[in-house]
Each structure stands twice: as C-alpha cells, then as structure tokens.
Write an enzyme that holds these catalytic residues in place. Structure first.
Site, PDB file in Angstrom:
ATOM      1  N   GLU A 104       1.071  -1.198  -0.017  1.00 21.01           N
ATOM      2  CA  GLU A 104       0.341  -0.275  -0.297  1.00 21.01           C
ATOM      3  C   GLU A 104       1.290   0.802   0.013  1.00 21.01           C
ATOM      4  OE1 GLU A 104      -2.894  -0.246  -1.312  1.00 21.01           O
ATOM      5  OE2 GLU A 104      -3.795  -0.967   0.554  1.00 21.01           O
TER       6      GLU A 104
ATOM      7  N   GLU B 198      -6.674  11.294 -14.043  1.00 21.99           N
ATOM      8  CA  GLU B 198      -6.552  11.129 -12.452  1.00 21.99           C
ATOM      9  C   GLU B 198      -5.491  12.717 -12.057  1.00 21.99           C
ATOM     10  OE1 GLU B 198      -7.801   7.984 -10.434  1.00 21.99           O
ATOM     11  OE2 GLU B 198      -7.791   9.025  -8.320  1.00 21.99           O
TER      12      GLU B 198
ATOM     13  N   ASP C 276      -4.811   1.545  -9.398  1.00 20.88           N
ATOM     14  CA  ASP C 276      -5.512   1.371  -9.623  1.00 20.88           C
ATOM     15  C   ASP C 276      -6.352   0.846 -11.321  1.00 20.88           C
ATOM     16  OD1 ASP C 276      -5.444   2.021  -6.886  1.00 20.88           O
ATOM     17  OD2 ASP C 276      -6.542   3.242  -6.540  1.00 20.88           O
TER      18      ASP C 276
HETATM   19  C1  GLA Z   1      -5.136   4.523  -4.537  1.00 20.03           C
HETATM   20  C2  GLA Z   1      -4.804   5.545  -5.272  1.00 20.03           C
HETATM   21  C3  GLA Z   1      -3.363   4.612  -5.829  1.00 20.03           C
HETATM   22  C4  GLA Z   1      -2.535   3.614  -4.650  1.00 20.03           C
HETATM   23  C5  GLA Z   1      -3.446   3.753  -3.034  1.00 20.03           C
HETATM   24  C6  GLA Z   1      -2.674   3.214  -1.956  1.00 20.03           C
HETATM   25  O1  GLA Z   1      -6.259   4.324  -4.397  1.00 20.03           O
HETATM   26  O2  GLA Z   1      -5.501   5.670  -6.218  1.00 20.03           O
HETATM   27  O3  GLA Z   1      -2.434   4.656  -6.171  1.00 20.03           O
HETATM   28  O4  GLA Z   1      -1.296   4.784  -4.684  1.00 20.03           O
HETATM   29  O5  GLA Z   1      -3.472   4.410  -2.717  1.00 20.03           O
HETATM   30  O6  GLA Z   1      -1.973   1.785  -2.413  1.00 20.03           O
END
Ligand code: GLA
Length: 389
Positions: free
Chosen positions: A34, A158, A170
């Site tokens: 994460e 984004e 994501d």
């Molecule tokens: C969000 C971001 C991802 C990642 C997570 C944390 O979901 O969009 O790119 O950094 O937080 O892991």
C-alpha cells in the site's frame, strides 16, 4: 447503487433511444503493497466483482452526454468544451481530455453508467469510472490502444482533472485483472506477474467503515511529496535511484536527522513495505496463507504508525480482526482515512466474525458497517450477451 447491465441498458434506451454497447469495469482489492505504487514499489491488486456497468454509443454529433444513475445527474457538452468540473464528472471528462491530447479523433457519444461499487470505500470506484470510459471509447472509436496504454491514460486523467497524484495500481488492476489471480505489479517498470490465488478454505471479506475523512486527497498528495523529499536525500547520500534499491531499514537510520522525523518515518514505511510485498509474493506462491496474513497485519501497523494514513474506525476493525483466531490477515486497504479493511478469514469463521464485529462497531461508532465477500474477476471488458432481448 445496485444496477445490473440490463438496468443500465434499459435506462440508456429510454434516454437516448438508440442501441448501446455494454461494458463492465471492475473495482479492485489490494492484498498488500500500500502507498508504494508511486514509490517504485511492488503491489498486489486484483479486479473484483464489484464494479460499474456502462452503456455507450456514438451519436454522430459533436456532443458528449453522460448520465450517472447513482448520482442521478447528467451532463451534456460539446467535445470542444471539455473542461474540469467536479466529483464524478472530472473522472469521465478527464479521460476524454486525455484522448484529445493524443490528437485522437474522439467522436460524440452518449453514455449511461451505474453499478454496485461503494464510492469512497477504497475499492477505486474512480479507476473503474476511468476504465469504463476509456475502454468503451477506445473500442467504439477504434483507437487500438492496448490495455496498458489505457491504464496509463487513466492515471494521467486522474492527475490532471481530479488532481490526485495517484500511482498506477488502480488503473492497472482495472485493465489487467484476471479471474482468481492476483497481479504482482512492478510499479517502476509497469510490468507484472500473475499469481493464482490458491486460498481454498478462506474468504476475502471487506468491511466498509462507511467513513471517508475529507483529508484523503490532500494527505495523499502530501505523502507523495514527503517521500520525494526523502528520496532526494537518499539519492545524494546513498547513490540509489529508487526506494527499491534500499535493502534494509538500517540503511536509512544515518539520515534520520537530515530528513526530519516525519519524512524519515514515511521512508521507513516505504522501504519495509517494498520488502514485505516481495516476501508476500513468495509466500503466496508457496501457498503459505498464514504467514502471508501476518504480513498484512504488519502493513496495517506501518500504515497507522509510520505512514499515518489510518483512522480510529479502521484501527478498531483491524484490532477486532486480530483478536479473532479465524482471521488470518487484516489491514486497511487503499489510500486510507476511511474506506474498507481487507480480511482473509477462514470460511467456517466468517459468519461468527461478522456477527461479533459489526454490532460492536455499531455500538462504538453508531455506524452500520457493510461487508462484502468479494471474488476476483477479469479486468474491464465488453459484455456481449446479457441474456436479455
Ligand atoms: C489510491 C491510489 C493508488 C495507491 C493507493 C494506496 O488507491 O489511487 O495509486 O497509491 O491509493 O496504495
């Protein structure tokens, strides 16, 4: 918040009186890794059976029309007028804008979407929105971009419209997901390995705190800056090019003073989380779910104490999970400051766990937390047959 492909198609026909093509764009889970996608790390996401359905058709005009079923809101504008707006509109318009920046001949289109992915739940409804629009337009306008290119386009959208400087996790999971498989994603090289998820006898259960603290977006960009600051120092002092070049937490210690306590703790988390995720990949290949689960708890405590992106509600759920012998791993998932915990729970213990933790959470916070037993599915795709006439 629970539309099916057929519902979305029906509403599209009513609104636009034409025949759309249908697409499904999934949300994602992340097992481990994460806040390290934007720090050259490794992450372990997968696409899930919570997502958004899209009905899209070209309309032979210069107009683009979007209707969100869940927000019960519509927008209609010319292609030449695409600009930043607010909430969901920024995600869909951001995609159109990125196609335009590539000088691709975007044509006018109509789009209706709705789904069952909880907004603010940390399952990346934003990447699901981006992915559905980009995949749909790419198909309808025949741009021939591949899935990886579409993931990168979604990330740029984004950054530029909602102004969240997210990593690639994501959007990559949304496009590249494979059924019953997790993606071990190398975020520096943007390549991946697929690992089959053999966790027979266990369920992946998400518990949604139903809180979404407003700090999320600003603190996200802030963490990114703190890590960049730490990396500048490490580049100079250790002659490394990336966090992944640092092989142990001890290597950081001599620079604690120069970094300052806050930046040091962020960097410490990043270095540890990269090592943890690599280890987790090995354990998953060996089907060692128990040790894998222990690493998930460690990730949570790192996110809480070093990276400081947790909140009381998430900590409460993880503490309860840790006390339950049927839960072998639990942690906050996604950006933090609310959203879901991800839990790996023995199948026979799921009901008992939920029947204890949900009322206790309700008593403490007066919130009805939701839970979802999720399955891992393929990435964004066209739905060719809904079974409906
Ligand atoms: C969000 C971001 C991802 C990642 C997570 C944390 O979901 O969009 O790119 O950094 O937080 O892991």
């Amino acid at each position: 918040m629970n539309e099916s492909a057929d519902d979305v198609k029906k509403i599209f026909r009513e609104k636009f009186n034409s025949e759309p093509r249908l697409f499904y764009s999934p949300g994602r889970i992340n097992l481990i890794g994460e806040h390290i996608d934007y720090n050259d790390g490794f992450v372990m996401p997968a696409a899930i059976n919570k997502g958004i359905f899209f009905a899209i058709a070209l309309n032979n005009s210069e107009k683009i029309n979007f209707h969100s079923i869940d927000f019960d809101e519509s927008i209609s504008l010319s292609l030449s007028e695409v600009k930043k707006m607010d909430s969901w509109k920024n995600y869909v318009l951001g995609i159109v804008d990125e196609f335009k920046k590539l000088n691709l001949p975007v044509q006018g289109f109509d789009c209706v979407f709705g789904g069952n992915i909880p907004i603010g739940g940390g399952m990346s409804s934003s990447a699901a929105l981006e992915g559905g629009v980009s995949f749909g337009l790419n198909s309808l306008c025949n741009f021939q971009m591949d899935r990886k290119q579409l993931a990168l386009l979604g990330q740029r959208a984004e950054h530029n419209f909602p102004n969240v400087k997210c990593g690639i996790m994501d959007q990559y999971a949304n496009m590249m997901g494979k059924e019953n498989t997790v993606i071990l994603l190398d975020c520096k090289n943007v390549t991946n390995e697929y690992i089959p998820l053999n966790i027979e006898g266990y369920e992946i259960v998400l518990i949604n705190t139903k809180v979404h603290h407003s700090l999320a977006a600003s603190q996200y960009n802030q963490r990114r800056k703190e890590c960049e600051k730490g990396m500048e120092i490490l580049k100079k002092e250790l002659h490394v090019v990336s966090f992944r070049d640092i092989k142990s937490a001890e290597e950081l210690l001599p620079y604690k003073e120069q970094m300052g306590d806050e930046v040091y703790r962020r960097c410490l988390f990043v270095v540890e989380e990269i090592l943890r995720t690599k280890k987790a990949g090995q354990l998953l290949k060996q089907n060692d779910t128990t040790r894998f689960g222990k690493l998930m708890f460690q990730t949570h405590y790192g996110l809480k104490n070093l990276y400081e992106v947790s909140c009381a509600e998430l900590d409460y759920l993880v503490d309860a999970a840790e006390k339950n012998p049927d839960v072998i791993g639990s942690r906050l998932m996604g950006g933090g400051f609310g959203g879901c915990t991800i839990n790996i729970v023995k199948e026979e213990g799921v009901d008992k766990f939920l029947s204890e933790v949900l009322p206790a959470y309700k008593k403490k916070y007066n919130i009805d937390a939701e839970n979802y037993k999720v399955k891992i599915v393929d990435g964004t795709c066209e739905i060719l047959n809904t079974g409906e006439k």
